[in-house]
Scaffold this motif. Structure first.
Motif, mmCIF file in Angstrom:
data_model
loop_
_atom_site.group_PDB
_atom_site.id
_atom_site.type_symbol
_atom_site.label_atom_id
_atom_site.label_comp_id
_atom_site.label_asym_id
_atom_site.label_seq_id
_atom_site.Cartn_x
_atom_site.Cartn_y
_atom_site.Cartn_z
ATOM 1 N N LEU A 243 0.788 -1.318 -0.073
ATOM 2 C CA LEU A 243 -0.013 0.018 0.027
ATOM 3 C C LEU A 243 0.944 1.127 0.084
ATOM 4 C CD1 LEU A 243 -2.762 -0.837 2.440
ATOM 5 C CD2 LEU A 243 -3.091 -0.894 0.108
ATOM 6 N N TYR A 244 0.457 2.324 -0.673
ATOM 7 C CA TYR A 244 1.190 3.492 -0.852
ATOM 8 C C TYR A 244 -0.039 4.758 -0.126
ATOM 9 C CZ TYR A 244 3.344 7.956 -1.936
ATOM 10 O OH TYR A 244 4.092 9.031 -1.961
ATOM 11 N N LEU A 245 0.621 4.782 1.222
ATOM 12 C CA LEU A 245 -0.694 5.733 1.939
ATOM 13 C C LEU A 245 0.125 7.161 2.294
ATOM 14 C CD1 LEU A 245 -1.546 3.108 4.934
ATOM 15 C CD2 LEU A 245 -2.663 3.676 2.803
ATOM 16 N N TYR A 246 -0.734 7.889 2.297
ATOM 17 C CA TYR A 246 -0.307 9.408 2.904
ATOM 18 C C TYR A 246 -0.101 9.501 4.193
ATOM 19 C CZ TYR A 246 -0.731 11.128 -2.006
ATOM 20 O OH TYR A 246 -0.658 11.253 -3.493
ATOM 21 N N ALA A 247 0.709 10.071 4.895
ATOM 22 C CA ALA A 247 0.775 10.315 6.331
ATOM 23 C C ALA A 247 -0.103 11.560 6.855
ATOM 24 C CB ALA A 247 2.102 10.381 6.872
ATOM 25 N N GLU A 248 -0.900 11.114 7.699
ATOM 26 C CA GLU A 248 -1.523 12.614 8.152
ATOM 27 C C GLU A 248 -1.221 12.719 9.915
ATOM 28 O OE1 GLU A 248 -3.357 14.323 6.836
ATOM 29 O OE2 GLU A 248 -4.167 13.209 4.905
ATOM 30 N N SER A 361 -8.704 0.317 -0.721
ATOM 31 C CA SER A 361 -7.806 0.561 0.182
ATOM 32 C C SER A 361 -7.714 1.814 0.818
ATOM 33 C CB SER A 361 -6.540 -0.019 -0.182
ATOM 34 O OG SER A 361 -6.043 0.916 -1.324
ATOM 35 N N PRO A 362 -7.169 2.036 1.929
ATOM 36 C CA PRO A 362 -7.112 3.435 2.525
ATOM 37 C C PRO A 362 -6.189 4.386 1.643
ATOM 38 C CG PRO A 362 -5.987 2.053 4.096
ATOM 39 C CD PRO A 362 -6.622 1.065 2.972
ATOM 40 N N ASN A 363 -6.536 5.697 1.636
ATOM 41 C CA ASN A 363 -5.534 6.647 1.080
ATOM 42 C C ASN A 363 -4.411 7.172 2.212
ATOM 43 O OD1 ASN A 363 -6.610 6.572 -1.537
ATOM 44 N ND2 ASN A 363 -8.441 7.972 -0.799
ATOM 45 N N SER A 364 -4.837 7.149 3.338
ATOM 46 C CA SER A 364 -4.125 7.791 4.321
ATOM 47 C C SER A 364 -3.932 7.099 5.558
ATOM 48 C CB SER A 364 -4.236 9.327 4.522
ATOM 49 O OG SER A 364 -5.510 9.445 5.074
ATOM 50 N N VAL A 365 -3.046 7.306 6.697
ATOM 51 C CA VAL A 365 -3.037 6.961 7.954
ATOM 52 C C VAL A 365 -2.829 7.927 8.580
ATOM 53 C CG1 VAL A 365 -0.778 6.073 7.519
ATOM 54 C CG2 VAL A 365 -2.228 5.105 9.286
ATOM 55 N N GLU A 366 -3.591 7.963 9.829
ATOM 56 C CA GLU A 366 -3.225 9.163 11.034
ATOM 57 C C GLU A 366 -2.351 8.657 12.198
ATOM 58 O OE1 GLU A 366 -3.112 12.047 12.935
ATOM 59 O OE2 GLU A 366 -4.573 12.312 11.317
ATOM 60 N N PHE A 367 -1.413 9.574 12.141
ATOM 61 C CA PHE A 367 -0.227 9.140 13.232
ATOM 62 C C PHE A 367 -0.323 9.773 14.479
ATOM 63 C CE2 PHE A 367 1.851 7.611 9.284
ATOM 64 C CZ PHE A 367 2.522 6.562 9.625
ATOM 65 N N GLY A 368 -1.288 10.771 14.600
ATOM 66 C CA GLY A 368 -1.681 11.368 15.920
ATOM 67 C C GLY A 368 -0.701 12.525 16.186
ATOM 68 N N ASP A 369 -0.474 13.024 17.401
ATOM 69 C CA ASP A 369 0.291 14.203 17.506
ATOM 70 C C ASP A 369 1.653 13.584 17.757
ATOM 71 O OD1 ASP A 369 0.609 16.851 18.458
ATOM 72 O OD2 ASP A 369 1.172 16.106 20.309
ATOM 73 N N LEU A 370 2.587 14.586 17.020
ATOM 74 C CA LEU A 370 3.752 14.381 16.711
ATOM 75 C C LEU A 370 4.949 15.283 17.518
ATOM 76 C CD1 LEU A 370 4.169 14.598 12.757
ATOM 77 C CD2 LEU A 370 3.857 12.361 14.282
ATOM 78 N N GLN A 371 5.832 14.499 18.088
ATOM 79 C CA GLN A 371 6.814 15.454 19.050
ATOM 80 C C GLN A 371 8.107 15.197 18.842
ATOM 81 O OE1 GLN A 371 5.692 14.144 22.996
ATOM 82 N NE2 GLN A 371 3.738 15.457 23.054
ATOM 83 N N PRO A 372 9.010 15.855 19.052
ATOM 84 C CA PRO A 372 10.556 15.655 18.725
ATOM 85 C C PRO A 372 10.994 14.634 19.421
ATOM 86 C CG PRO A 372 10.213 18.059 19.228
ATOM 87 C CD PRO A 372 9.086 17.502 19.757
#
Length: 378
Positions: A243-248, A361-372
């Motif tokens: 799958l090729y997914l965009y990151a959200e 198939s999904p287009n994107s997947v949600e990674f939530g809140d990003l922190q350093p």
């Protein structure tokens, strides 16, 4: 009476079904409609539906063509490709034909492969009946709301009903539109299903391949270690990992993905009915093979790396802060078409999986809140 009480001689499909299947005329379940061409089953489609499908398809073709042109232009700007290579790419990827020409060609090919009958509203519509239905609030018209929006459905349904009556054909209509459902519930000639695979399955002969669906369903629900089931799972694994997914994501910082999303398959399961058995629909029977439709839920893990930046109000630029790595579990539901071949009256060991098609198939997947990442080191 339910649809099981009728010997259907016709099948019709509403715009909602074309849309639900992505207007993919050359693949998936819509392609399976071509099996009715050499049979006595009459595939009939209203001219109203065809015009709606034409408009939706033209919009989709235009959208994809515009996105492709923009992507190629961005490639030239940001990846610094030589202009000659960009022009070569355009000539290969972007058709010279207009969206209207592409749409008309695809619909023509679809009609030729399926041989469906176009039900012309100008020939079969009774205008007096249409007006009476409007003012007496008969289905598909309702007592309130935007009744003018119901006219296309009313014209299509009244025309199809008249066509069916004149030809003395009980027609199974496939639609998720509530107006179609209301109309068919009181019609003597049109009957309704909301699922295309289930509708196609209604026309399949009750022979050895039909009964094999029950054998396969029982083997799946019992957890039997069968080669066919193992092959299905391997196909689900290969499909998911590719799958090729965009990151959200969200973040208090400016973020962007620094590489592609990596997907790792974990497991899958069939969607079951009330008896805890997978719902399998026989949608095509050939001389030596069959096609079964099912719905599956696939679970996987996605991971991706990101860069985080902050805005420099003095330089009016973004300054790199740190990297961020993230992973998440996700799942998605998809229809799947499984082509099997063998001796269907000899059980599971005599049948093999020869082809499989995952329809979404999904287009994107949600990674939530990003922190350093350095925050985790503290």
């Amino acid at each position: 009476m339910g649809e099981e009480d009728h010997d259907f001689g016709g099948l019709t499909v509403d715009t909602s079904i074309f849309d639900n299947h992505g207007i993919r005329l050359e693949s998936g379940l819509l392609r399976k409609l071509d099996q009715f061409k050499p049979t006595d089953v009459e595939l009939a489609i209203s001219d109203i539906v065809l015009n709606e499908v034409r408009n939706h398809l033209k919009s989709k073709v235009s959208e994809i063509k515009n996105k492709l042109e923009k992507s190629i232009k961005d490639t030239e700007t940001h990846l610094c490709f030589d202009s000659s290579k960009i022009n070569d790419g355009k000539s290969i990827l972007i058709p010279e034909k207009s969206p209207e020409e592409i749409t008309d060609e695809r619909l023509k090919d679809f009609q030729e492969s399926n041989g469906f009958t176009t039900v012309e509203s100008s020939k079969y519509l009774n205008v007096d009946e249409l007006i009476n239905s409007y003012f007496s609030h008969k289905a598909p018209f309702s007592e309130s709301g935007q009744k003018k929006n119901e006219f296309p459905d009313a014209i299509a349904l009244l025309s199809l009903e008249k066509w069916a009556e004149e030809n003395e054909i009980k027609v199974l209509a496939v639609s998720t539109d509530k107006d179609w459902v209301k109309f068919c519930e009181v019609s003597d000639w049109l009957f309704i299903k909301g699922d295309l695979a289930e509708a196609i399955s209604t026309f399949q002969p009750k022979t050895a391949p039909y009964h094999f669906c029950d054998v396969l369903a029982k083997a799946i629900s019992s957890g039997d270690d069968q080669a066919v089931i193992a092959d299905i799972e391997q196909a689900a694994c290969d499909y998911t990992n590719d799958l090729y997914l965009y990151a959200e994501a969200t973040s208090g910082f400016f973020w962007e993905a620094t590489d592609s999303v990596e997907v790792n398959y974990e497991s899958f399961e069939f969607v079951e009915d009330g008896n805890n058995q997978p719902v399998l629909r026989l949608v095509e029977v050939e001389e030596e093979s069959i096609v079964i439709e099912a719905k599956v839920i696939i679970k996987a893990e996605a991971s991706c790396s990101f860069s985080l930046s902050v805005h420099d109000s003095i330089d009016k630029d973004y300054v790199f802060l740190d990297s961020s790595s993230a992973s998440t579990d996700f799942e998605y539901k998809t229809d799947v078409l499984m082509t099997l071949a063998g001796e269907f009256d000899q059980g599971m060991d005599a049948v093999e999986l020869v082809g499989i098609e995952f329809l979404s198939s999904p287009n994107s997947v949600e990674f939530g809140d990003l922190q350093p990442d350095f925050w985790d080191d503290e």
